[in-house]
Design a protein around this motif. Structure first.
Motif, PDB file in Angstrom:
ATOM      1  N   ARG A  82      -9.602   5.599  12.743  1.00  0.00           N
ATOM      2  CA  ARG A  82      -9.096   4.382  12.121  1.00  0.00           C
ATOM      3  C   ARG A  82      -9.647   4.204  10.714  1.00  0.00           C
ATOM      4  N   GLN A  83     -10.923   4.587  10.521  1.00  0.00           N
ATOM      5  CA  GLN A  83     -11.514   4.474   9.193  1.00  0.00           C
ATOM      6  C   GLN A  83     -10.791   5.377   8.188  1.00  0.00           C
ATOM      7  N   LYS A  84     -10.380   6.567   8.645  1.00  0.00           N
ATOM      8  CA  LYS A  84      -9.624   7.463   7.757  1.00  0.00           C
ATOM      9  C   LYS A  84      -8.305   6.828   7.336  1.00  0.00           C
ATOM     10  N   LYS A  85      -7.632   6.159   8.285  1.00  0.00           N
ATOM     11  CA  LYS A  85      -6.372   5.494   7.952  1.00  0.00           C
ATOM     12  C   LYS A  85      -6.596   4.357   6.964  1.00  0.00           C
ATOM     13  N   ILE A  86      -7.670   3.579   7.183  1.00  0.00           N
ATOM     14  CA  ILE A  86      -7.974   2.472   6.270  1.00  0.00           C
ATOM     15  C   ILE A  86      -8.273   2.994   4.871  1.00  0.00           C
ATOM     16  N   ASP A  87      -9.067   4.072   4.789  1.00  0.00           N
ATOM     17  CA  ASP A  87      -9.400   4.655   3.485  1.00  0.00           C
ATOM     18  C   ASP A  87      -8.146   5.185   2.791  1.00  0.00           C
ATOM     19  N   GLU A  88      -7.260   5.809   3.560  1.00  0.00           N
ATOM     20  CA  GLU A  88      -6.028   6.353   2.987  1.00  0.00           C
ATOM     21  C   GLU A  88      -5.156   5.242   2.404  1.00  0.00           C
ATOM     22  N   VAL A  89      -4.986   4.147   3.165  1.00  0.00           N
ATOM     23  CA  VAL A  89      -4.156   3.032   2.704  1.00  0.00           C
ATOM     24  C   VAL A  89      -4.768   2.375   1.478  1.00  0.00           C
ATOM     25  N   ASN A  90      -6.076   2.160   1.488  1.00  0.00           N
ATOM     26  CA  ASN A  90      -6.739   1.538   0.337  1.00  0.00           C
ATOM     27  C   ASN A  90      -6.671   2.429  -0.905  1.00  0.00           C
ATOM     28  N   HIS A  91      -6.774   3.753  -0.702  1.00  0.00           N
ATOM     29  CA  HIS A  91      -6.689   4.684  -1.829  1.00  0.00           C
ATOM     30  C   HIS A  91      -5.303   4.626  -2.482  1.00  0.00           C
ATOM     31  N   LEU A  92      -4.270   4.619  -1.651  1.00  0.00           N
ATOM     32  CA  LEU A  92      -2.907   4.549  -2.186  1.00  0.00           C
ATOM     33  C   LEU A  92      -2.650   3.209  -2.874  1.00  0.00           C
ATOM     34  N   PHE A  93      -3.211   2.138  -2.294  1.00  0.00           N
ATOM     35  CA  PHE A  93      -2.998   0.808  -2.885  1.00  0.00           C
ATOM     36  C   PHE A  93      -3.678   0.703  -4.248  1.00  0.00           C
ATOM     37  N   HIS A  94      -4.880   1.272  -4.376  1.00  0.00           N
ATOM     38  CA  HIS A  94      -5.600   1.227  -5.650  1.00  0.00           C
ATOM     39  C   HIS A  94      -4.954   2.121  -6.705  1.00  0.00           C
ATOM     40  N   GLN A  95      -4.117   3.059  -6.268  1.00  0.00           N
ATOM     41  CA  GLN A  95      -3.379   3.882  -7.227  1.00  0.00           C
ATOM     42  C   GLN A  95      -2.159   3.154  -7.785  1.00  0.00           C
ATOM     43  N   GLY A  96      -1.906   1.952  -7.269  1.00  0.00           N
ATOM     44  CA  GLY A  96      -0.814   1.142  -7.793  1.00  0.00           C
ATOM     45  C   GLY A  96       0.431   1.147  -6.942  1.00  0.00           C
ATOM     46  N   MET A  97       0.379   1.732  -5.767  1.00  0.00           N
ATOM     47  CA  MET A  97       1.558   1.779  -4.920  1.00  0.00           C
ATOM     48  C   MET A  97       1.742   0.451  -4.189  1.00  0.00           C
ATOM     49  N   ALA A  98       2.995   0.054  -3.991  1.00  0.00           N
ATOM     50  CA  ALA A  98       3.310  -1.176  -3.279  1.00  0.00           C
ATOM     51  C   ALA A  98       3.183  -0.942  -1.773  1.00  0.00           C
ATOM     52  N   ILE A  99       3.133  -2.055  -1.034  1.00  0.00           N
ATOM     53  CA  ILE A  99       2.974  -1.964   0.422  1.00  0.00           C
ATOM     54  C   ILE A  99       4.149  -1.232   1.056  1.00  0.00           C
ATOM     55  N   ALA A 100       5.362  -1.486   0.553  1.00  0.00           N
ATOM     56  CA  ALA A 100       6.532  -0.820   1.116  1.00  0.00           C
ATOM     57  C   ALA A 100       6.463   0.689   0.885  1.00  0.00           C
ATOM     58  N   GLU A 101       5.985   1.097  -0.308  1.00  0.00           N
ATOM     59  CA  GLU A 101       5.857   2.537  -0.606  1.00  0.00           C
ATOM     60  C   GLU A 101       4.800   3.181   0.278  1.00  0.00           C
TER      61      GLU A 101
END
Length: 291
Positions: free
Chosen positions: A40-59
């Motif tokens: 679960r921590q890997k999934k959280i890190d992956e989502v946070n990494h993509l979000f900090h790169q500027g991607m929207a939630i839908a993307e």
């Protein structure tokens, strides 16, 4: 002789390299939980990494395959998901109104009336939560004395009390020192059992003859259980031997290991027993392992 290990075990340890050391496996349930938390921590890190790169939630949802709701939930989590609520009872919305609900129900108020009363005081839950709470209370109160019938009670499971006998109170979930003291006030016998176990352990751990003698007197004067008193009487009769055992580091572990090995050989050769055959089998195994 100092370690109490068998020759076979010592030889095995001397040949063992650092990379061959066994990993502490721990409890199976704990391992599964840790594995799940890491994933679960890997999934959280992956989502946070993509979000900090500027991607929207839908993307992010389209790329990872998680739902929008899951992505939002991952973004709201702390930096480490290892905190969790493992072994902790989560407080509900009704927690602060337990006592009032019991009192209102005792006055024959309906669930809807109780709901309206506590809702005016800030309750944001549902009527079904009140029904569920009262249903659990009824099941519990069937075996309670009359003095507890109108009180909000915290239930302590027996398994946590059992853990208090062999773990420090700081390592026992669901129980703290204050709760343990309240329990001792309500049930003095629990306190006597607790002191009986821990004083005995401290006497053995500290190799204290004085504490052992105090424990023997405490057990003999406080308890009436025949099994315990029989154990205490045997300790009194064998006190010099017991004192020697707790004040010296020597033990018969090596001899006991050899006896167990010989018994195993005898079981394997059942029906073909003779001392000469047993002697040859024991010597053959020893020569094969330690040439």
């Amino acid at each position: 002789m100092k370690t109490g290990f068998s020759l076979q075990t010592i030889a095995k340890y001397l040949k063992m390299k650092n990379e061959d050391l066994p990993v502490d496996k721990g409890i199976l349930r704990e391992r599964h939980r840790n594995q799940w938390m890491e994933e679960r921590q890997k999934k959280i890190d992956e989502v946070n990494h993509l979000f900090h790169q500027g991607m929207a939630i839908a993307e992010i949802s389209e790329m990872t395959g998680y739902t929008d709701r899951t992505v939002k939930w991952y973004l709201e989590q702390p930096s480490s998901s290892m905190i969790g609520q493992y072994g902790i009872s989560r407080p509900g919305k009704l927690l602060n109104y337990h006592k009032e609900v019991l009192e209102l129900r005792h006055t024959k108020k309906s669930y809807q009336e109780i709901f309206q009363i506590i809702k005016a005081k800030g309750y944001t839950g549902t009527v079904d939560a009140i029904r569920g709470y009262m249903s659990r209370q009824r099941r519990l109160y069937k075996h309670f004395e009359e003095e507890y019938q109108t009180k909000s009670i915290k239930i302590i499971e027996r398994k946590w009390l059992n853990k208090c006998l062999y773990l420090p109170i700081e390592k026992v979930p669901m129980i703290d020192k204050n709760l343990l003291e309240l329990l001792f006030q309500q049930h003095p016998m629990c306190k006597k059992n607790y002191l009986l176990v821990w004083r005995f352990r401290q006497a053995l751990k500290n190799q204290s003859i004085g504490r052992l003698e105090q424990w023997l007197s405490f057990a003999k004067e406080t308890f009436e259980d025949t099994s315990l008193l029989s154990f205490v009487e045997n300790l009194f009769h064998e006190l010099p031997v017991v004192i020697y055992a707790i004040t010296h580091k020597h033990n018969n572990g090596l001899a006991e290991g050899s006896v167990n090995k010989i018994k195993t050989i005898k079981k394997h050769m059942y029906g073909r027993c003779s001392f000469n055959l047993l002697r040859k089998k024991v010597l053959t195994i020893e020569n094969r392992r330690f040439p």
